[in-house]
Structure formats: C-alpha cells, structure tokens
Design a protein around this motif. Sequence first.
Motif, PDB file in Angstrom:
ATOM      1  N   CYS A 231       0.820  -1.216   0.000  1.00 12.22           N
ATOM      2  CA  CYS A 231       0.000   0.000   0.000  1.00 12.22           C
ATOM      3  C   CYS A 231       0.854   1.267   0.000  1.00 12.22           C
ATOM      4  O   CYS A 231       1.664   1.477   0.898  1.00 12.22           O
ATOM      5  N   VAL A 236      -3.184  -0.204   4.967  1.00  7.27           N
ATOM      6  CA  VAL A 236      -3.409  -1.598   5.369  1.00  7.27           C
ATOM      7  C   VAL A 236      -2.585  -1.913   6.614  1.00  7.27           C
ATOM      8  O   VAL A 236      -1.396  -1.612   6.660  1.00  7.27           O
ATOM      9  N   CYS A 259      -7.196   5.073   2.041  1.00 11.87           N
ATOM     10  CA  CYS A 259      -7.164   4.283   0.798  1.00 11.87           C
ATOM     11  C   CYS A 259      -7.514   5.160  -0.395  1.00 11.87           C
ATOM     12  O   CYS A 259      -8.477   5.917  -0.373  1.00 11.87           O
ATOM     13  N   MET A 260      -6.702   5.071  -1.464  1.00 16.35           N
ATOM     14  CA  MET A 260      -7.009   5.819  -2.697  1.00 16.35           C
ATOM     15  C   MET A 260      -7.290   4.868  -3.856  1.00 16.35           C
ATOM     16  O   MET A 260      -7.194   5.228  -5.012  1.00 16.35           O
ATOM     17  N   PHE A 261      -7.627   3.624  -3.524  1.00 18.55           N
ATOM     18  CA  PHE A 261      -8.228   2.672  -4.475  1.00 18.55           C
ATOM     19  C   PHE A 261      -7.281   2.227  -5.595  1.00 18.55           C
ATOM     20  O   PHE A 261      -7.724   1.907  -6.691  1.00 18.55           O
ATOM     21  N   CYS A 262      -5.974   2.205  -5.296  1.00 19.75           N
ATOM     22  CA  CYS A 262      -5.021   1.845  -6.355  1.00 19.75           C
ATOM     23  C   CYS A 262      -5.128   0.380  -6.751  1.00 19.75           C
ATOM     24  O   CYS A 262      -4.800   0.007  -7.868  1.00 19.75           O
ATOM     25  N   GLY A 263      -5.546  -0.471  -5.809  1.00 18.37           N
ATOM     26  CA  GLY A 263      -5.691  -1.891  -6.128  1.00 18.37           C
ATOM     27  C   GLY A 263      -4.403  -2.694  -5.993  1.00 18.37           C
ATOM     28  O   GLY A 263      -4.386  -3.895  -6.289  1.00 18.37           O
ATOM     29  N   CYS A 265      -2.997  -3.751  -3.316  1.00 21.70           N
ATOM     30  CA  CYS A 265      -3.117  -4.807  -2.311  1.00 21.70           C
ATOM     31  C   CYS A 265      -3.797  -6.027  -2.924  1.00 21.70           C
ATOM     32  O   CYS A 265      -3.457  -7.161  -2.601  1.00 21.70           O
TER      33      CYS A 265
HETATM   34  S1  SF4 Z   1      -6.383  -0.122  -2.784  1.00 19.26           S
HETATM   35 FE1  SF4 Z   1      -4.322   0.807  -2.726  1.00 19.26          FE
HETATM   36  S2  SF4 Z   1      -4.524   2.539  -1.299  1.00 19.26           S
HETATM   37 FE2  SF4 Z   1      -6.299   1.181  -0.949  1.00 19.26          FE
HETATM   38  S3  SF4 Z   1      -5.657  -0.198   0.686  1.00 19.26           S
HETATM   39 FE3  SF4 Z   1      -5.186  -1.244  -1.251  1.00 19.26          FE
HETATM   40  S4  SF4 Z   1      -3.037  -0.711  -1.650  1.00 19.26           S
HETATM   41 FE4  SF4 Z   1      -3.788   0.756  -0.121  1.00 19.26          FE
END
Ligand code: SF4
Length: 382
Positions: A231, A236, A259-263, A265
Amino acid sequence: MAFISSGYNPDKPMENRITDIGPRKYDEFYPAVIAKNKGKWLYHEILEPGVLVHVSETGDEVYTVRVGGCRLMSVTHIREICEIADKHCDGHIRFTTRNNIEFMVDSKDKLQPLKDDLSSRKFPGGSLKFPIGGTGAGITNIIHTQGWIHCHTPATDASGTVKATMDVLFSDFQDMRLPAHLRVSMACCLNMCGAVHCSDIAILGYHRKPPMLDHEYLDKMCEIPLAIAACPTAAVKPAKIELADGTKVNSVSVNKERCMFCGNCYTMCPSMPLADDVGDGIVLMVGGKVSNRISNPKFSKVVVAFIPNEQPRWPTMTATIKRIVEAYAKDANKYERLGEWAERIGWERFFEKCELEFTHHLIDDFRDPAYYTWRQTSNFKF
Ligand code: SF4
Ligand code: SF4
C-alpha cells in the motif's frame, strides 16, 4: 476434442527438452531490399498518409504502406495478412512498436495494387480490415492493454475503449493535419502497462471504492506482510478478526480514509478484491511525450478525474478526447506537442480552451513532491 500429443512425454518432462534458444534472429525475415541496403539509407519521405519511401545510397527504394492493426487478432486475420504479403511483398511484413502493420514493396509500380487491395478489405460488420494511415502529424494506433478480455485487475476495458476512441478519431489516422503527432495510449488499471504515463492523451482505468476483505480466507490465500507493504499510503495494517462462527483469524484492516483505491493490495492478495460496476471508470491524462525533440520527455498529467464506464461505446470519454484534440489542433504551433502547448499557454488556459472542469482531484497530494506541482509564483492568467 480428443487429446493429440505433440510428442512431449509427461512421465519424463525433462527428456528432449529444448531451452534458452531465444527469439529467431531478426535478419532471417528481412525483405531482400532491406537486407541489401541495411545501414545505407540516405533519406525518407512521407508520400501520403500511411505511405513512406526510403531511398538508399545504392539508389534502391523501399515503399512502406502502414495499416492499422487491432492488436488483438485471430489466426485467420494473421493468415490474411500473410496472404497479402505473399501476393505483393514476397511474403514479408513487419509490425510496428504501436502494433500497426507495415507492408513493403521495392518499386513504385507495386504500390498502387497493394494499396487498392488493402483498402478493399472489410469485415462483415463494415469495419476496414487494413485502414492505411498512422504516419506524420496525425493520430496513430492506440497502445493498449488486456482489459476485461484477460486481466484480473482492470477497472475498465481496453479493446472496447480503444475501438470507440479510434472510431471517433479515425479521420486523423488517415490525415496529417495536426501541429505534431499525437499519441493516445490506454491502460485498464494504474499498473499502467504500456505508455499512458508518457502519452499526449492517456485513458486510464480507475477505481473509487476501497477493497472488500474476505477475512475467512485472507490468511490462507495471502502473505499478509506483502499486502501491507503493497500500500502506497499505508492504509493496510494487520488485524485479528473474529468470524461470525467465533473463529479467530489473522487478517488485515483497511483505513478507508487513507485508501485511494489503487488496487495494489489486490494484486498481492486475492482476498482484497475492489472492482465495482458503478465505482470504476476512466481518468484522462494529457501532455506526456518520450522524444527529446525541442523539450525534454514529459509525464502526462491528470486533467479529468472521472468518467463513468459506459460500455460498449464510452460516449462521454470519446467526446472529451475529441474536444481536447480539436482545441490542440486549433491552437498549437507547428511541431508543438500537446504537452508543450499546454505548458506554453499555461494549464489554466488549457482547461479553458478544452472546456474541462477543474476539480480538487487534480491537485497533487502525494507526499513531498506534491508541493512542487503547486504554483509558487504570482505568474498566472485570469
Ligand atoms: S487499494 Fe491501494 S490505497 Fe487502498 S488499501 Fe489497497 S493498496 Fe492501499
Ligand atoms: S493495465 Fe492493469 S488491468 Fe490492464 S493489463 Fe495491465 S495490469 Fe492488467
């Protein structure tokens, strides 16, 4: 279909195994005129959109016809390309770094029959199979990714968005009316496979909701420290969770505010999926380039924070892209790439001329470097 062995023996997998042989050497596939004149080219000209001539010191000429490729193609289509190559080009063709197809002939009289043949071929639906173009100051093929055809992390589709966009920009594939060439790229998540971070216009798949957590399976499916380290905003952290049946499991918790939704994780941990039908959509970026002609290479910058996925034709997205292209075509100087134009007139003017809404999403807020993207001068236009 019944099983047909290739000769491979699964009981002795290492027997007769051939490895580390690499690709076939490129010069095995050279057309004769290319092999003969390699390293001796004097100059080239663009005769018309999609057609080039290269002239060698020996006086030899090679005429190249570039045609659009949809990148994702069937063996049937490749066979048709080979059939054309056999008919006109002694069996030779090449693919470009933007997945167009180039047919080469060694004399001018072979050019017209080749062009006529290519232009005459259509799919039953009416689309051109081999549209000629993609040269000079126009819009060539869109570099793109897997989308919903094959990847598990996309926030949008690749082939669909690209077909919709190329249809809207098609006249510029067959024309060279722009100030400079304009590269469009597409990536279906912000892994950015390809060239979205360095293109004149970039289409990017984007999520707007944090991952869901499959606590029951997370510790069984994932290496938890990897998910935590994945992340970029440290949203997380490890957590002990009690399931409905009272079992205690190791899992993670996600701080939704961070969370900025990068995906990322989810890429590391299958128990953190985040794709969502209404949450997901498109971000548009502009102003990138890789060449060092006049100005240094540039990253593209986010100018539209969100456009919903409107499959199958993405009308809002294609209309916005068209508007940016037209504003650039009208206003930029000759040889000026889109990024150079936007920087010269100022981004505040860019938003005005392209009729784009400026929202707070566009202001960088990622770590120390964000500061350098703010305006530390009174130099701006009202
Ligand atoms: S989507 Fe990205 S910002 Fe959100 S918890 Fe997962 S890694 Fe972190
Ligand atoms: S850009 Fe993302 S979703 Fe698209 S192919 Fe690459 S990894 Fe998969």
